[in-house]
Enzyme design. Structure first.
Site, PDB file in Angstrom:
ATOM      1  CG  ASP A 191      -1.745   1.142   1.331  1.00 18.75           C
ATOM      2  OD1 ASP A 191      -1.895   1.741   0.144  1.00 18.75           O
ATOM      3  OD2 ASP A 191      -2.692   1.335   2.437  1.00 18.75           O
ATOM      4  CG  ASN A 193      -1.821   5.679  -1.490  1.00 19.52           C
ATOM      5  OD1 ASN A 193      -2.037   4.482  -0.808  1.00 19.52           O
ATOM      6  ND2 ASN A 193      -2.705   6.106  -2.396  1.00 19.52           N
ATOM      7  CD  GLU A 202      -1.815   1.195  -3.773  1.00 15.01           C
ATOM      8  OE1 GLU A 202      -1.001   1.920  -3.236  1.00 15.01           O
ATOM      9  OE2 GLU A 202      -2.787   0.631  -3.555  1.00 15.01           O
ATOM     10  CB  SER A 229     -17.058  -0.161  -4.022  1.00 15.73           C
ATOM     11  OG  SER A 229     -15.627  -0.413  -4.159  1.00 15.73           O
ATOM     12  CG  HIS A 348      37.189 -30.979  13.485  1.00 15.38           C
ATOM     13  ND1 HIS A 348      38.367 -31.433  14.104  1.00 15.38           N
ATOM     14  CD2 HIS A 348      37.990 -30.228  12.369  1.00 15.38           C
ATOM     15  CE1 HIS A 348      39.470 -31.268  13.415  1.00 15.38           C
ATOM     16  NE2 HIS A 348      39.199 -30.329  12.587  1.00 15.38           N
ATOM     17  CG  ASN A 349      39.534 -27.450  14.059  1.00 12.96           C
ATOM     18  OD1 ASN A 349      40.319 -28.077  14.686  1.00 12.96           O
ATOM     19  ND2 ASN A 349      40.034 -27.434  12.761  1.00 12.96           N
ATOM     20  CD  GLU A 378      39.787 -30.723  17.862  1.00  7.38           C
ATOM     21  OE1 GLU A 378      40.749 -31.258  17.639  1.00  7.38           O
ATOM     22  OE2 GLU A 378      38.986 -30.165  16.798  1.00  7.38           O
ATOM     23  CG  ASP A 380      43.099 -27.834  18.177  1.00  9.48           C
ATOM     24  OD1 ASP A 380      42.496 -28.881  18.780  1.00  9.48           O
ATOM     25  OD2 ASP A 380      42.899 -27.746  16.979  1.00  9.48           O
ATOM     26  CG  HIS A 393      43.716 -24.990  13.317  1.00 10.71           C
ATOM     27  ND1 HIS A 393      44.701 -25.135  12.107  1.00 10.71           N
ATOM     28  CD2 HIS A 393      43.198 -26.155  13.397  1.00 10.71           C
ATOM     29  CE1 HIS A 393      44.498 -26.246  11.594  1.00 10.71           C
ATOM     30  NE2 HIS A 393      43.662 -26.991  12.658  1.00 10.71           N
ATOM     31  CD  GLU A 427      44.976 -31.609  17.983  1.00 16.01           C
ATOM     32  OE1 GLU A 427      45.974 -31.104  17.040  1.00 16.01           O
ATOM     33  OE2 GLU A 427      43.825 -31.735  17.449  1.00 16.01           O
ATOM     34  CE1 TYR A 734      15.934 -26.328 -14.733  1.00 17.70           C
ATOM     35  CE2 TYR A 734      15.209 -24.570 -15.516  1.00 17.70           C
ATOM     36  CZ  TYR A 734      15.946 -25.904 -15.882  1.00 17.70           C
ATOM     37  OH  TYR A 734      16.471 -26.263 -17.290  1.00 17.70           O
TER      38      TYR A 734
END
Length: 815
Positions: A191, A193, A202, A229, A348-349, A378, A380, A393, A427, A734
């Protein structure tokens, strides 16, 4: 001003509203000083329907607040945040204007709201601000936390309370309420306005916003039919009539009329007939009556124990009508078996929030992993300055965090989602002194949570159960042998050295000493039930190994064992825990498919939780059930020490899965910045299980319709090991010239998939809800033996007409 400043400020018009799925064009706007007099505008209908338009906290959020956004000791800037009138999104100011979708975040994407200095950012950089003024908004997925400081404690509390109310109301909404909320948000935006009347132009904009390119002649005919209307404008009841027609579900009407007969209402006995055809074998007349009282909207019908089409739709869109068995969303499995009998959600890590080469490390990564139900994380551990071990790491550019800060995060967040035990996989690269510091931090921070000795000696040949270990933390690490060599030396814990371990079995004494590593007695003593041990062979040794021995294998070594000694590996995993981790060559923290490892009974299949993709979808699907507690009881054939099961040779098919893909509803718009960009959806169904069961099949695509595409296509799968299978529903956009774009997905175990007509509630790449986006399907499972809640079934064939490539109630698009 709170903090920071802009060199210049520009006052611009108030931003338009932002609906739940599509961003609206906004700039760096400063809103009017007050919206107090506008509470009854049409745009606030969404908040009214949520029952929050008069809430003082929500009203304050609508007016907006200027917060100090904190990123570092030097980056602390004032920014404006304001709740949008849809009640589902928050607009925020940025220094440099970006795409409109980059100026909002959604309430449904919030993971948690924390008060005070309860985030890594505020603990480190917010010390100058009193905790009562601070709050953190943590998001699902990879989005960074939002650390904010309000001008006053009261304003901070208003946002904390207000966001909590909005999240609670959103969670409590039925799918039908979400749809109503969603469509009226778009309606207000279309809408242009703001006169509460809709011209045909619209209306066309509205259709494009909701992902539908309807034929102009058909759309105008529908518009004229509703324009009673005759003034070329829709208003009030005319708009409602247009929306009712737009949201019609012909496929649901067809099913409803099949059971309701000529009177077009369902009696309790007719509803029971439908439930029995659905495969709800435990359904009773009392249950049918209870569904009528729960989902019927018409009070008169409810009093006469009748269900109308609207009530029927409410039921099918509810959790009880979804594809996921509602009983499986709670802890329903036996939790009193040994730890080795469960799949355990593992990371992991865990400390990384991005790649393993230069990404940041953060305690927040542990908090997020725990929020996703992870039970094995984990650490390290490396030598740090000042005698304090750090986690990062090693030998890379990743940032470092303190070991003690991680353990504090474990204490505060490990059991917020699940009460079952957490395993800390250490680790260890530290020397004796800092290993002792690690042990000290574990003791002092975790206290009674930490398992420091066996629970009892009644059954030393078996691991304890998750039930017995509720609220406890286990340490996985190296254990000193009873008879130590000189200086207590044993082989290194470094997992990367385990890559080609078979070739290293006959190491000479010199090489062995070179790789030896000292383990401190203090840290060794904490490896009680998870003693890290190298898996050298699957041949039964003269003396059976203790069940507390845990092996860590790279994905390459695990795959080799599966190929060459499948049954022996399964038998080993029936008694011992095995952790599998990604190859170190995955520089971008990519993941491997966890399904192969689960097929052989590996419990701790560790993935990079910070990297979205189908692998993490499978992990989320595997641990979606059993209350999302992070523990899933393995199938019987993976728990018996004498099992003959080999995932590479599973035997003949035992189950037929047939899925008719019927329709989709309100798919998200992918390119929100281009109004004319509309998806051409197709559905792909994937089976992930033993290799012989893995398959993927897809439907045709529907042109230019993401609002209500229709397929009516049937896909069939033959399964040999249904108890291990995961079913993944994927919707894509697609494209003939490039790879299809991801739209949404949902993954769940076949054993938790309910039969009959079901809605699939789609999730985003990060696992957030895409509500109200759904797929509507018919599911049939035929098996030789009962399979969970989806046992042998008559599976009535649905008799819906196919919508073909063009789908939907409208004629083909004129694109």
């Amino acid at each position: 001003m709170l903090c920071g400043s802009w060199r210049s400020r520009r006052r611009q018009p108030e931003e338009p509203l932002v609906p739940a799925q599509v961003a609206t064009p906004v700039g760096l706007a400063s809103p009017p000083a007050s919206q107090e007099g506008n509470i009854k505008r049409p745009g606030l209908r969404a908040l009214k329907k949520m029952g929050l338009s008069e809430d003082e906290d929500v009203r304050a959020m609508l007016r907006g607040s200027r917060f100090c956004k904190i990123r570092s000791p030097t980056w602390q800037k004032e920014r404006l945040y304001r709740l949008q009138e849809d009640g589902l999104s928050v607009w925020f100011q940025r220094r440099i204007p970006r795409a409109p979708s980059q100026h909002i975040f959604f309430v449904q994407h919030i993971e948690a709201i924390r008060e005070g200095h309860q985030s890594e950012g505020l603990r480190h950089f917010g010390g100058a601000f009193e905790p009562a003024r601070c709050l953190t908004i943590a998001f699902k997925g990879r989005r960074k936390n939002l650390d904010l400081v309000a001008p006053t404690a009261e304003e901070a509390q208003r946002w904390v309370r207000g966001l909590a109310k909005l999240r609670a109301r959103l969670d409590a909404m039925s799918q039908r309420e979400r749809l109503d909320h969603w469509i009226h948000s778009y309606l207000h935006r279309a809408d242009s306005n703001q006169d509460s009347k809709m011209s045909f132009k619209e209306i066309k904009n509205l259709l494009r916003m909701v992902n539908l390119d309807m034929n102009d002649m058909y759309a105008y005919g529908l518009f004229k039919e509703c324009d009673r209307s005759k003034n070329e404008r829709l208003e009030g009841p005319e708009i409602e009539e247009f929306l009712r027609r737009l949201l019609k579900r012909p496929e649901l009407e067809e099913i409803f009329h099949r059971y309701s007969g000529e009177d077009r209402v369902l009696s309790a006995s007719e509803l029971l007939e439908f439930l029995e055809d659905q495969g709800e074998h435990k359904a009773t007349l009392a249950h049918a009556q209870q569904l009528i009282h729960t989902y019927e909207l018409n009070e008169t019908a409810k009093q006469h124990e009748l269900m109308t089409l609207d009530g029927f739709m409410m039921y099918l869109l509810s959790p009880e009508g979804a594809a996921l068995d509602l009983a499986h969303t709670r802890v329903f499995q036996d939790m009193d078996q040994p730890l080795a009998h469960y799949f355990i959600s593992s990371s992991h890590n865990t400390y990384l929030t991005d790649s393993q080469i230069g990404g940041p490390s953060s305690t927040e990564a542990y908090v997020r992993a725990f929020a996703q139900g992870c039970r094995c994380v984990e650490l390290d551990c490396w030598e740090g300055p000042g005698g304090e071990p750090v986690i990062y790491h090693g030998h890379t550019l990743t940032s470092k965090i303190l070991f003690r800060d991680v353990i504090q995060a474990v204490r505060e967040h490990a059991f917020t989602v699940s009460p079952y035990p957490v395993i800390l996989s250490l680790e260890n690269h530290c020397g004796l002194e800092q290993q002792a510091a690690m042990a000290r931090h574990l003791h002092t921070i975790l206290g009674d949570m930490l398992v420091t000795q066996t629970l009892d000696s009644q059954n030393p040949e078996e691991l304890p159960s998750p039930e017995r270990l509720k609220g406890r933390v286990l340490v996985k690490g190296k254990k000193l042998p009873d008879t130590r060599s000189e200086n207590g030396c044993i082989l290194s814990e470094r997992e990367e050295e385990d890559e080609e371990e078979d070739e290293e079995e006959e190491l000479g004494a010199v090489e062995q000493r070179r790789r030896a590593k000292q383990i401190s007695p203090e840290l060794s003593a904490l490896a009680v039930y998870c003693c890290a041990t190298r898996l050298r062979t699957l041949r039964p040794p003269p003396v059976p190994p203790q069940p507390c021995q845990v092996s860590s294998l790279s994905e390459r070594k695990a795959k080799k064992l599966i190929r060459e000694a499948g049954n022996s590996f399964v038998r080993h995993n029936a008694r011992h825990l095995t952790r599998v981790y990604p190859l170190g060559l995955r520089m971008n923290s990519a993941n491997y498919s966890p399904q192969e490892m689960w097929n052989s009974g590996c419990q701790l299949v560790a993935l990079n939780f910070q990297t979205p993709g189908y692998e993490m979808d499978l992990n989320a699907g595997r641990f979606l059930v059993n209350g999302q507690c992070g523990y899933i009881l393995k199938p019987v054939r993976l728990r018996s020490p004498n099992t003959t099961f080999d995932p590479e040779c599973p035997g003949p098919p035992r189950t037929t899965l047939t899925i008719q893909v019927l329709t989709a509803q309100q798919l998200p718009k992918l390119n929100t910045e281009k109004p004319n960009s509309i998806v051409d959806p197709l559905v792909r169904i994937e089976i992930h299980g033993v290799p012989a069961d893995c398959a993927r099949k897809k439907t045709n695509y529907v042109l230019n319709n993401g609002f209500n595409p229709r397929w009516g296509q049937t896909l069939e799968f033959q399964l040999r090991v249904p108890e291990l299978a995961l079913v993944r529903f994927v919707v894509e956009d697609y494209d003939a010239t490039s790879p299809n774009d991801f739209v949404g997905q949902f993954t769940l175990p076949l054993s938790s998939l309910k039969q009959g007509y079901r809605h699939i509630h789609l999730l985003s790449k990060d696992g957030a809800s895409l509500s109200p986006a759904t797929l509507f399907v018919h599911i049939c499972i035929r098996s030789r033996a009962t399979l969970g809640s989806a046992g042998a079934s008559l599976c009535p064939t649905p008799a819906l007409r196919s919508g073909g490539r063009d789908g939907g109630p409208a004629p083909p698009s004129s694109r």
